[in-house]
Design a protein around this motif. Structure first.
Motif, PDB file in Angstrom:
ATOM      1  N   ARG A 101       0.812  -1.229   0.000  1.00 21.81           N
ATOM      2  CA  ARG A 101       0.000   0.000   0.000  1.00 21.81           C
ATOM      3  C   ARG A 101       0.839   1.271   0.000  1.00 21.81           C
ATOM      4  NH1 ARG A 101      -2.993  -0.535   5.187  1.00 21.81           N
ATOM      5  NH2 ARG A 101      -1.227  -1.845   5.717  1.00 21.81           N
ATOM      6  N   ASP A 102       2.148   1.117   0.250  1.00 24.04           N
ATOM      7  CA  ASP A 102       2.979   2.306   0.451  1.00 24.04           C
ATOM      8  C   ASP A 102       4.177   2.279  -0.501  1.00 24.04           C
ATOM      9  OD1 ASP A 102       1.540   3.187   2.984  1.00 24.04           O
ATOM     10  OD2 ASP A 102       2.166   1.147   3.492  1.00 24.04           O
ATOM     11  N   VAL A 103       4.522   3.455  -1.033  1.00 27.11           N
ATOM     12  CA  VAL A 103       5.652   3.508  -1.971  1.00 27.11           C
ATOM     13  C   VAL A 103       6.574   4.682  -1.637  1.00 27.11           C
ATOM     14  CG1 VAL A 103       4.327   2.482  -3.867  1.00 27.11           C
ATOM     15  CG2 VAL A 103       4.516   4.941  -3.711  1.00 27.11           C
ATOM     16  N   LEU A 104       7.810   4.552  -2.079  1.00 29.84           N
ATOM     17  CA  LEU A 104       8.770   5.663  -2.008  1.00 29.84           C
ATOM     18  C   LEU A 104       8.932   6.153  -3.439  1.00 29.84           C
ATOM     19  CD1 LEU A 104      10.669   7.015   0.174  1.00 29.84           C
ATOM     20  CD2 LEU A 104      12.499   5.676  -0.846  1.00 29.84           C
ATOM     21  N   ALA A 105       8.463   7.365  -3.729  1.00 28.79           N
ATOM     22  CA  ALA A 105       8.434   7.882  -5.104  1.00 28.79           C
ATOM     23  C   ALA A 105       9.721   8.643  -5.398  1.00 28.79           C
ATOM     24  CB  ALA A 105       7.225   8.797  -5.277  1.00 28.79           C
ATOM     25  N   LEU A 106      10.461   8.151  -6.386  1.00 31.34           N
ATOM     26  CA  LEU A 106      11.788   8.703  -6.697  1.00 31.34           C
ATOM     27  C   LEU A 106      11.887   9.025  -8.179  1.00 31.34           C
ATOM     28  CD1 LEU A 106      13.325   5.727  -4.852  1.00 31.34           C
ATOM     29  CD2 LEU A 106      13.795   8.053  -4.077  1.00 31.34           C
ATOM     30  N   ARG A 107      12.708   9.991  -8.481  1.00 30.14           N
ATOM     31  CA  ARG A 107      12.978  10.255  -9.892  1.00 30.14           C
ATOM     32  C   ARG A 107      13.865   9.167 -10.468  1.00 30.14           C
ATOM     33  NH1 ARG A 107      17.233  14.619 -11.788  1.00 30.14           N
ATOM     34  NH2 ARG A 107      18.539  12.794 -11.343  1.00 30.14           N
ATOM     35  N   GLY A 108      14.914   8.789  -9.695  1.00 33.42           N
ATOM     36  CA  GLY A 108      15.905   7.849 -10.202  1.00 33.42           C
ATOM     37  C   GLY A 108      17.027   8.569 -10.929  1.00 33.42           C
ATOM     38  N   LEU A 134       0.958  10.678  -8.995  1.00 33.47           N
ATOM     39  CA  LEU A 134       0.454   9.489  -9.693  1.00 33.47           C
ATOM     40  C   LEU A 134       0.153   8.369  -8.696  1.00 33.47           C
ATOM     41  CD1 LEU A 134       0.643   7.952 -12.829  1.00 33.47           C
ATOM     42  CD2 LEU A 134       2.174   6.671 -11.373  1.00 33.47           C
ATOM     43  N   ALA A 135       1.101   8.121  -7.769  1.00 37.66           N
ATOM     44  CA  ALA A 135       0.912   7.013  -6.813  1.00 37.66           C
ATOM     45  C   ALA A 135      -0.332   7.261  -5.959  1.00 37.66           C
ATOM     46  CB  ALA A 135       2.157   6.868  -5.939  1.00 37.66           C
ATOM     47  N   LEU A 136      -0.522   8.508  -5.528  1.00 43.73           N
ATOM     48  CA  LEU A 136      -1.704   8.809  -4.704  1.00 43.73           C
ATOM     49  C   LEU A 136      -2.978   8.666  -5.537  1.00 43.73           C
ATOM     50  CD1 LEU A 136      -0.304  11.855  -2.695  1.00 43.73           C
ATOM     51  CD2 LEU A 136      -0.939   9.620  -1.751  1.00 43.73           C
ATOM     52  N   ARG A 138      -3.501   6.670  -7.948  1.00 45.52           N
ATOM     53  CA  ARG A 138      -3.820   5.252  -8.182  1.00 45.52           C
ATOM     54  C   ARG A 138      -4.326   4.572  -6.915  1.00 45.52           C
ATOM     55  NH1 ARG A 138      -4.280   5.016 -13.415  1.00 45.52           N
ATOM     56  NH2 ARG A 138      -4.474   2.768 -13.265  1.00 45.52           N
ATOM     57  N   GLY A 139      -4.139   5.247  -5.759  1.00 37.87           N
ATOM     58  CA  GLY A 139      -4.669   4.654  -4.513  1.00 37.87           C
ATOM     59  C   GLY A 139      -3.629   4.265  -3.487  1.00 37.87           C
ATOM     60  N   ALA A 140      -2.362   4.628  -3.711  1.00 35.86           N
ATOM     61  CA  ALA A 140      -1.352   4.320  -2.684  1.00 35.86           C
ATOM     62  C   ALA A 140      -1.725   5.063  -1.400  1.00 35.86           C
ATOM     63  CB  ALA A 140       0.038   4.744  -3.155  1.00 35.86           C
ATOM     64  N   GLU A 141      -1.423   4.431  -0.272  1.00 37.82           N
ATOM     65  CA  GLU A 141      -1.853   5.000   1.011  1.00 37.82           C
ATOM     66  C   GLU A 141      -0.804   5.973   1.551  1.00 37.82           C
ATOM     67  OE1 GLU A 141      -4.018   1.978   3.521  1.00 37.82           O
ATOM     68  OE2 GLU A 141      -2.476   2.719   4.893  1.00 37.82           O
ATOM     69  N   GLY A 142       0.406   5.479   1.686  1.00 37.55           N
ATOM     70  CA  GLY A 142       1.493   6.317   2.173  1.00 37.55           C
ATOM     71  C   GLY A 142       2.526   6.477   1.069  1.00 37.55           C
ATOM     72  N   VAL A 143       2.875   7.709   0.750  1.00 33.45           N
ATOM     73  CA  VAL A 143       3.895   7.928  -0.285  1.00 33.45           C
ATOM     74  C   VAL A 143       5.025   8.732   0.333  1.00 33.45           C
ATOM     75  CG1 VAL A 143       4.415   8.900  -2.545  1.00 33.45           C
ATOM     76  CG2 VAL A 143       2.183   7.856  -2.127  1.00 33.45           C
ATOM     77  N   GLY A 144       6.226   8.182   0.235  1.00 33.65           N
ATOM     78  CA  GLY A 144       7.409   8.857   0.758  1.00 33.65           C
ATOM     79  C   GLY A 144       8.289   9.338  -0.375  1.00 33.65           C
TER      80      GLY A 144
END
Ligand code: FAD
Length: 313
Positions: A101-108, A134-136, A138-144
């Motif tokens: 449910r949770d992702v760490l959103a990075l450019r890379g 985008l992650a939020l 789509r329904g991600a709960e916690g985005v870091g």
């Protein structure tokens, strides 16, 4: 409890990082490490994405396995490298379908040469804040997101770097993991800058015990070479003695961890390098296991610890 609630209320806890394994032997050792560290109650286990040659499928697979087979909350790293937005949306959907449910959103960074100029995919994203949204969506709960105590290497100065970090929080990121540094002070100064900007979003400092010259090299790459002379004075006498080098590296990390805890940091992000023992040592020495239910205090910036509504520099 959601990841963001857990991060805001955690007291003396740890999170841990894994990378998708390249071979079966490492995969088996890694899984044993996941199960051992599960006993210590990490706030989350993050799984890197495409870093160090690991495959994207490997990230989805490992994060999903952690979600389905353990009590640990996985956080899947996700980068915008070489992928159109539609494909990134598909990866988030796969993660959510797998219980992550949770992702760490990075450019890379560009594949091949991480120091080459950044080229976004023509149908992709320029910066991590777009991936947060985008992650939020789509329904991600916690985005870091990533934070850089010394400033990201492409940032012209620390003020600009801070402004962009705050932009990622305004896009909806609810926490950050700070890049490793050799010096605890670097992280504390980042925390000061965020506090001065009225931002109470949890930022978790990374801690990697320098247990061998190879790990020193990895840390050097991540910190753009800013290593202090005191570290050499501590480690160089043990260059010919692997066991003593490791012990001293762990001692340094324990001292860093104690300093961070004394400064009021509540969660430390521990790099496992896909093995359990160093993490277990740090958790034991620093008292980071055995979570207990406690009252939920308000963050410095109100009950949700947000900084989204504040005026930022
Ligand atoms: P961004 O936030 O997009 O920042 C990149 C640069 O652009 C910075 O200089 C920033 O100040 C600036 N910037 C940001 N937003 C804007 C904007 N809106 N307008 C203009 N400029 C802007 N890499 C991997 O490949 N896989 C991983 O699993 C991985 N995990 C990581 C985990 C952590 C904790 C950290 C700290 C880094 C990780 N990285 C990983 C590395 C990361 O992808 C690189 O450091 C990358 O160069 C920066 O990513 P970012 O998400 O900070 O990018």
């Amino acid at each position: 409890m959601s990841l963001l609630q857990d991060l805001r209320t955690a007291r003396r806890r740890f999170s841990v990082e894994f990378s998708p394994a390249h071979d079966e032997t490492t995969a088996q050792r890694q899984w044993r490490a996941v199960r051992r560290l599960e006993q210590l109650g990490p706030v989350f286990a993050s799984v890197t994405y495409g870093a160090g040659g690991g495959s994207r499928e490997g990230t989805v697979e490992l994060a999903t396995r952690i979600a389905r087979q353990t009590t640990v909350r996985p956080v899947a790293h996700l980068t915008a490298v070489g992928q159109p937005a539609a494909q990134l949306a598909g990866v988030v959907d796969d993660l959510l379908a797998g219980g992550v449910r949770d992702v760490l959103a990075l450019r890379g960074d560009p594949h091949g040469d991480p120091h080459a100029p950044w080229e976004p995919h023509p149908q992709g994203f320029e910066h991590a804040d777009q991936l947060v949204r985008l992650a939020l969506d789509r329904g991600a709960e916690g985005v870091g997101v990533a934070a850089f105590p010394l400033g990201h290497p492409e940032s012209p100065d620390l003020d600009t770097d801070l402004r962009h970090l705050l932009g990622k929080f305004r896009a909806g990121a609810g926490f950050a993991i700070a890049q490793l540094t050799f010096d605890v002070e670097d992280f504390l100064r980042l925390r000061d800058r965020l506090a001065a900007a009225g931002c109470g979003v949890p930022v978790v400092p990374g801690l990697l015990p320098v247990t061998s010259p190879r790990v020193l090299e990895v840390t050097r790459r991540l910190t753009s070479g800013h290593e202090p002379s005191w570290l050499h004075r501590r480690l160089d006498p043990f260059l010919d003695d692997r066991g003593a080098f490791r012990e001293e590296g762990v001692r340094v990390a324990v001292e860093d961890g104690r300093r961070l805890l004394a400064e009021g940091v509540e969660v430390l992000h521990l790099y496992s390098l896909n093995a359990a023992s160093n993490v277990e040592t740090l958790v034991a020495e620093l008292g980071l296991a055995a979570p207990r239910e406690r009252d939920v205090p308000d963050g410095p910036d109100g009950p949700d610890g947000s900084c989204r509504s504040r005026v930022v520099p």
